[in-house]
Motif scaffolding. Structure first.
Motif, mmCIF file in Angstrom:
data_model
loop_
_atom_site.group_PDB
_atom_site.id
_atom_site.type_symbol
_atom_site.label_atom_id
_atom_site.label_comp_id
_atom_site.label_asym_id
_atom_site.label_seq_id
_atom_site.Cartn_x
_atom_site.Cartn_y
_atom_site.Cartn_z
ATOM 1 N N ARG A 98 21.067 -50.116 14.784
ATOM 2 C CA ARG A 98 20.997 -48.660 14.785
ATOM 3 C C ARG A 98 21.986 -48.167 15.360
ATOM 4 N NH1 ARG A 98 15.257 -47.157 13.462
ATOM 5 N NH2 ARG A 98 14.397 -49.316 12.881
ATOM 6 N N ASP A 99 22.504 -46.684 14.923
ATOM 7 C CA ASP A 99 23.278 -45.830 15.363
ATOM 8 C C ASP A 99 23.231 -45.604 16.942
ATOM 9 O OD1 ASP A 99 24.051 -45.544 12.618
ATOM 10 O OD2 ASP A 99 23.233 -43.612 12.184
ATOM 11 N N LEU A 100 21.968 -45.341 17.295
ATOM 12 C CA LEU A 100 21.686 -45.235 18.882
ATOM 13 C C LEU A 100 22.521 -46.445 19.602
ATOM 14 C CD1 LEU A 100 20.514 -43.988 21.205
ATOM 15 C CD2 LEU A 100 18.413 -45.111 20.663
ATOM 16 N N VAL A 101 22.104 -47.489 19.189
ATOM 17 C CA VAL A 101 22.737 -48.718 20.081
ATOM 18 C C VAL A 101 24.050 -48.870 19.799
ATOM 19 C CG1 VAL A 101 22.302 -51.065 20.100
ATOM 20 C CG2 VAL A 101 20.396 -49.967 19.651
ATOM 21 N N TRP A 102 24.589 -48.694 18.463
ATOM 22 C CA TRP A 102 25.935 -48.841 18.278
ATOM 23 C C TRP A 102 26.820 -47.684 19.182
ATOM 24 C CZ3 TRP A 102 29.255 -52.305 16.709
ATOM 25 C CH2 TRP A 102 28.944 -53.080 15.742
ATOM 26 N N ARG A 145 8.833 -49.985 14.576
ATOM 27 C CA ARG A 145 9.302 -51.614 14.235
ATOM 28 C C ARG A 145 8.683 -52.453 15.087
ATOM 29 N NH1 ARG A 145 13.160 -53.562 10.656
ATOM 30 N NH2 ARG A 145 12.373 -55.661 10.440
ATOM 31 N N LEU A 146 8.953 -52.085 16.609
ATOM 32 C CA LEU A 146 8.408 -52.959 17.445
ATOM 33 C C LEU A 146 7.139 -53.283 17.561
ATOM 34 C CD1 LEU A 146 10.810 -52.132 20.595
ATOM 35 C CD2 LEU A 146 10.916 -54.296 19.484
ATOM 36 N N GLY A 147 6.240 -52.253 17.338
ATOM 37 C CA GLY A 147 4.907 -52.369 17.296
ATOM 38 C C GLY A 147 4.425 -53.108 16.116
ATOM 39 N N GLY A 148 5.065 -53.277 15.279
ATOM 40 C CA GLY A 148 4.685 -53.981 14.046
ATOM 41 C C GLY A 148 5.241 -55.716 14.049
ATOM 42 N N LEU A 149 6.027 -55.979 15.181
ATOM 43 C CA LEU A 149 6.687 -57.220 15.114
ATOM 44 C C LEU A 149 5.656 -58.206 15.137
ATOM 45 C CD1 LEU A 149 9.366 -58.664 15.681
ATOM 46 C CD2 LEU A 149 8.666 -58.415 18.504
ATOM 47 N N ARG A 150 6.148 -59.208 14.142
ATOM 48 C CA ARG A 150 5.454 -60.604 13.722
ATOM 49 C C ARG A 150 6.377 -61.618 14.135
ATOM 50 N NH1 ARG A 150 4.344 -57.973 9.203
ATOM 51 N NH2 ARG A 150 5.605 -59.228 8.005
ATOM 52 N N PRO A 151 5.977 -62.866 14.743
ATOM 53 C CA PRO A 151 6.992 -63.879 14.954
ATOM 54 C C PRO A 151 7.789 -64.261 13.885
ATOM 55 C CG PRO A 151 4.894 -64.214 16.098
ATOM 56 C CD PRO A 151 4.506 -63.009 15.174
ATOM 57 N N ALA A 152 7.149 -64.255 12.836
ATOM 58 C CA ALA A 152 8.178 -64.633 11.431
ATOM 59 C C ALA A 152 9.330 -63.840 11.373
ATOM 60 C CB ALA A 152 7.158 -64.892 10.264
ATOM 61 N N ASP A 153 9.273 -62.584 11.715
ATOM 62 C CA ASP A 153 10.441 -61.557 11.446
ATOM 63 C C ASP A 153 11.092 -61.100 12.282
ATOM 64 O OD1 ASP A 153 8.492 -60.022 12.329
ATOM 65 O OD2 ASP A 153 8.793 -58.713 10.402
ATOM 66 N N TRP A 183 15.633 -39.425 20.355
ATOM 67 C CA TRP A 183 14.590 -38.474 20.130
ATOM 68 C C TRP A 183 14.357 -38.682 18.368
ATOM 69 C CZ3 TRP A 183 10.794 -35.560 22.021
ATOM 70 C CH2 TRP A 183 9.960 -34.734 21.149
ATOM 71 N N LEU A 184 15.310 -38.692 17.780
ATOM 72 C CA LEU A 184 14.962 -38.819 16.219
ATOM 73 C C LEU A 184 14.747 -40.120 15.689
ATOM 74 C CD1 LEU A 184 18.241 -36.645 15.115
ATOM 75 C CD2 LEU A 184 15.828 -35.921 15.119
ATOM 76 N N ASP A 185 15.186 -41.124 16.337
ATOM 77 C CA ASP A 185 15.062 -42.265 15.961
ATOM 78 C C ASP A 185 13.937 -43.227 16.815
ATOM 79 O OD1 ASP A 185 16.487 -42.368 13.654
ATOM 80 O OD2 ASP A 185 18.421 -43.130 14.639
ATOM 81 N N GLY A 186 13.735 -42.699 17.876
ATOM 82 C CA GLY A 186 12.962 -43.464 18.949
ATOM 83 C C GLY A 186 11.599 -43.877 18.360
ATOM 84 N N ARG A 187 10.751 -43.146 17.695
ATOM 85 C CA ARG A 187 9.663 -43.350 17.202
ATOM 86 C C ARG A 187 9.693 -44.653 16.005
ATOM 87 N NH1 ARG A 187 7.685 -37.247 16.534
ATOM 88 N NH2 ARG A 187 9.883 -37.257 16.068
ATOM 89 N N SER A 188 10.702 -44.358 15.261
ATOM 90 C CA SER A 188 10.980 -45.375 14.318
ATOM 91 C C SER A 188 11.284 -46.760 15.016
ATOM 92 C CB SER A 188 12.024 -45.126 13.451
ATOM 93 O OG SER A 188 12.449 -45.976 12.585
ATOM 94 N N MET A 189 11.894 -46.802 15.926
ATOM 95 C CA MET A 189 12.233 -48.243 16.719
ATOM 96 C C MET A 189 11.002 -48.626 17.333
ATOM 97 S SD MET A 189 15.997 -46.995 18.266
ATOM 98 C CE MET A 189 16.362 -48.702 18.860
ATOM 99 N N LEU A 190 10.284 -47.854 17.892
ATOM 100 C CA LEU A 190 8.872 -48.345 18.582
ATOM 101 C C LEU A 190 7.801 -48.943 17.409
ATOM 102 C CD1 LEU A 190 8.380 -45.491 21.225
ATOM 103 C CD2 LEU A 190 8.993 -47.808 21.487
#
Length: 577
Positions: free
Chosen positions: A318-322, A299-307, A290-297
């Motif tokens: 991320r803490d959630l994944v670990w 980051r995915l929304g601004g994804l560019r092939p270069a990065d 809930w707290l980090d989900g929007r931040s992760m989304l």
């Protein structure tokens, strides 16, 4: 980095808390006391499944004989535990055996943990001690998280499960907190090699953590290849010098084939047993989502092939994944266990979340802190409380009297429980038809028989009786039984009487989970055994099943009544000599 908050305080924060001693020195100081304790003839209060400990004596005696685990005998665990126990037992033959079994792994975990502490201490002494204290508590106390009996006692079972969890704790601490590549890679390689040689499911759980560390960029490709090369080289050297690796892999395959139950019921059972930890972790995962989900989304929304690679690493770190990955690895490991120190290696990840919690504000901050405490403290407090209760409780206990048990008899229990065990021996021997009925019905005399201290004491008393009866028989008939086998879960008699165990047979002989059907080589080894014991106090379905497995090899042996609690199969010619 994950330790920004405590890095700012540095060592000053540690000194403010009175932590002026470097954590590595604190670790060394604790280790320096252990040899003295192992040199004393200490007793511990006998607890549930205490006889699991005797498997290590069977394995150690075989190691002293030159036998190799897996290559020369079938074992329920990996070879490392038996080697470490045998080496420590040789150094401290008078030591309390459960302490030897518990502490022998420190020969591996302590050096690896020292590398972790040196690295973390450079940035935060407080954080280093926050990793050290739980490590010491879990490593020193021979206590499981699960409680199977209400009287205070020490757990003789789940030893290699505890060893595995402690190795995973060191591995997780290194993957989360160690920044120096030259310290991180040796810890990973050493921990993974030890995990492979202790319990294969622990190795799988460790592999999941390593895979996440690689995805998160904590370990680069060159480092991963270096660790893999060191691991393969270690196994290659071990195979070349001992020949255990390939037979060990064959034993793993055999154990897997004997335990093919669906994983789903085991996941449910493990979740239920450890719900006091699983529940808060699950809620914390939801909270972090809930707290980090929007931040992760975003980051995915601004994804560019270069990065793309940098984004993938950021999301994986991320803490959630670990937390989710480590909790899953812990739950998977516990699906194969009936006792141990489950979920202790989630603590380093919880500590990472704790030191980064100041990025949350208000109610979110309080919620995260509370959930971290709820997920970490129950396990720590359970082990510490049960250990302290056992040590204090034995003040009113009495030591078990014995003649032939060596240090295996270094146990104590309430006087009335010891007296009950004596009376049970009389009942087992005096009314055999009762126990044969239970065995025929595939029932134990008590549903929780093996967890009960009176059964463990009865077994020790019966073993003392058997050892005395064997010596008396040998003196009367002018013979010496060089090889001794026991149709039972454990066989400490070769160690107790300075004899030899039958090669190729399974130790820790649970016929329903850990004894393959004997092939021709195993039956030949049993056929050549001088003395095969069969316990009758009480008769059990498990012992009867073991007897049926080995019966074809005992056709030529003479069956005698060795004592009130034991029959014995004597190799032809020895009985009449």
């Amino acid at each position: 980095m994950v330790t920004d908050t405590l890095q700012e305080r540095g060592r000053g924060g540690g000194r403010a808390l009175g932590l002026s001693v470097p954590p590595v020195l604190a670790l060394l100081a604790v280790l320096a006391v252990l040899p003295t304790l192992l040199s004393l003839r200490l007793t511990l209060p006998v607890g549930p499944f205490y006889w699991d400990l005797f498997i290590y004596f069977d394995g150690a005696n075989r190691v002293f004989d030159g036998q190799m685990p897996a290559a020369d005998f079938f074992a329920p665990g990996g070879p490392l535990g038996y080697w470490l126990f045998a080496g420590t037992l040789a150094l401290f033959p008078e030591g309390q055996p459960l302490l030897i079994a518990q502490w022998c792994l420190l020969a591996v975990t302590a050096p690896l943990m020292a590398l972790v502490l040196v690295d973390v201490d450079k940035r935060s002494r407080t954080l280093a001690f926050a990793l050290l204290v739980p490590f010491l508590v879990f490593s020193l106390l021979p206590v499981n998280v699960e409680e199977y009996y209400f009287y205070p006692g020490i757990d003789g079972f789940g030893i290699y499960n505890r060893h595995t969890s402690q190795l995973l704790y060191v591995l997780a601490a290194a993957l989360v907190f160690v920044e120096s590549r030259r310290r991180l890679l040796p810890v990973i390689a050493g921990a993974m090699l030890a995990l492979f040689l202790v319990k294969i499911t622990g190795f799988v759980a460790g592999g999941l953590l390593c895979a996440l560390a690689f995805c998160a960029g904590r370990v680069d490709l060159r480092g991963a290849l270096a660790v893999a090369a060191a691991f393969v080289l270690g196994l290659g050297l071990l195979q070349a010098t001992t020949g255990v690796v390939l037979p060990y892999l064959a034993d793993i395959a055999a154990l897997v084939s004997m335990n093919t139950d669906s994983l789903l019921p085991r996941f449910i059972q493990a979740s239920s047993i450890h719900f006091r930890v699983v529940g808060p972790i699950a809620v914390l995962v939801v909270a972090l989502l809930w707290l980090d989900g929007r931040s992760m989304l975003r980051r995915l929304g601004g994804l560019r092939p270069a990065d793309a690679l940098a984004t993938a690493r950021d999301l994986a770190d991320r803490d959630l994944v670990w937390l989710g990955a480590t909790a899953f690895a812990a739950l998977f490991f516990e699906t194969q266990n009936t006792g141990g120190q489950g979920f202790i290696f989630v603590w380093p990840v919880l500590l990472r979340i704790l030191v980064r919690a100041n990025r949350f504000k208000g109610a979110a901050f309080v919620t995260v802190i509370a959930l971290v405490a709820a997920a970490s403290l129950p396990t720590f407090m359970q082990v510490a409380q049960r250990g302290a209760r056992a040590l204090v409780g034995q003040v009113n206990y009495v030591a078990l009297p014995h003649q032939h048990l060596k240090t295996l008899g270094s146990v104590s229990q309430r006087p009335e429980v010891v007296e009950r065990a004596r009376k049970l021996m009389t009942a087992y021997a005096g009314f055999p038809e009762t126990w044969r009925y239970f065995s025929a019905q595939k029932m134990l005399p008590s549903f929780t028989l093996y967890t009960e201290p009176d059964f463990q004491l009865t077994w020790l008393m019966a073993a003392d009786e058997a050892a005395g009866a064997i010596l008396a028989y040998e003196a009367q008939h002018g013979v010496r039984f060089e090889t001794i086998m026991n149709i039972n879960f454990v066989n400490p008699f070769p160690y107790l009487l300075d004899r030899h165990g039958t090669r190729l047979v399974a130790i820790g002989a649970d016929p329903f989970r850990a004894v393959p059907d004997p092939d021709a080589a195993v039956l030949d080894a049993v056929r050549g055994t001088d003395l095969v014991l069969y316990p009758k106090c009480p008769v059990t379905d498990a012992n009867d099943k073991l007897l049926s497995l080995y019966a074809p090899a005992l056709i030529g042996h003479d069956r005698i009544a060795l004592s009130r609690c034991w029959d014995a199969f004597v190799r032809p010619g020895l009985a009449a000599r």
